[in-house]
Scaffold this motif. Structure first.
Motif, PDB file in Angstrom:
ATOM      1  N   SER A   1      -0.581  74.481 136.926  1.00  0.00           N
ATOM      2  CA  SER A   1      -0.851  75.496 135.560  1.00  0.00           C
ATOM      3  C   SER A   1      -1.703  76.594 135.992  1.00  0.00           C
ATOM      4  N   SER A   2      -2.653  76.427 137.132  1.00  0.00           N
ATOM      5  CA  SER A   2      -3.215  77.602 137.520  1.00  0.00           C
ATOM      6  C   SER A   2      -3.886  77.083 139.127  1.00  0.00           C
TER       7      SER A   2
ATOM      8  N   VAL B   1       1.576  82.899 142.504  1.00  0.00           N
ATOM      9  CA  VAL B   1       0.950  82.808 141.116  1.00  0.00           C
ATOM     10  C   VAL B   1       1.710  84.038 140.331  1.00  0.00           C
TER      11      VAL B   1
ATOM     12  N   ASP C   1      -6.247  74.210 138.732  1.00  0.00           N
ATOM     13  CA  ASP C   1      -5.440  73.151 138.857  1.00  0.00           C
ATOM     14  C   ASP C   1      -4.830  72.773 140.003  1.00  0.00           C
TER      15      ASP C   1
ATOM     16  N   GLY D   1      -0.261  83.079 135.356  1.00  0.00           N
ATOM     17  CA  GLY D   1      -1.193  82.344 136.071  1.00  0.00           C
ATOM     18  C   GLY D   1      -0.852  80.836 136.646  1.00  0.00           C
ATOM     19  N   GLN D   2       0.598  80.648 136.257  1.00  0.00           N
ATOM     20  CA  GLN D   2       0.836  79.384 136.786  1.00  0.00           C
ATOM     21  C   GLN D   2       1.228  79.503 138.403  1.00  0.00           C
TER      22      GLN D   2
END
Length: 116
Positions: free
Chosen positions: A72-73, A44, A76, A53-54
């Motif tokens: 994206s997180s 992350v 996700d 956070g991606q």
């Protein structure tokens, strides 16, 4: 793994091939959470800014120098993995398959999907 990433020293190297805003220039701000089979790392990004956070994967052990955006997180990522397991959509270009049943449960593999 985090100690190893910090030890790479990219963030303190004025001769680094990556500029200050580039993801690869900041491995000390990655939070690793998995080690894929290719010797890489899933992490992350915790750099302040729009990519905070991606979730990425980088096949460092296979010689990859570019990270692949997985999600994206973390939330996700888990949704995308669950969708792949439910057969809704492949995860990136991988589709999970149950290959055998073991005493510990199903043996899952991720097969490459040639077309989306």
């Amino acid at each position: 793994m985090h100690r190893m990433l910090v030890g790479l020293g990219w963030h303190d190297d004025p001769d680094s091939p990556w500029d200050e805003d580039y993801l690869n220039g900041h491995p000390h701000q990655w939070v690793p959470f998995a080690l894929p089979n290719d010797g890489g790392v899933a992490f992350v990004d915790h750099r302040p800014g729009p990519t905070y956070g991606q979730v990425y994967e980088m096949g460092i052990g296979s010689g990859a120098s570019e990270a692949t955006l997985w999600a994206s997180s973390l939330g996700d990522l888990f949704i995308r993995l669950a969708d792949a397991l439910d057969g809704i959509a492949p995860f990136l270009y991988y589709q999970p398959q149950i290959n055998a049943q073991t005493a510990d449960g199903p043996l899952l593999s991720w097969d490459i999907v040639t077309s989306r």
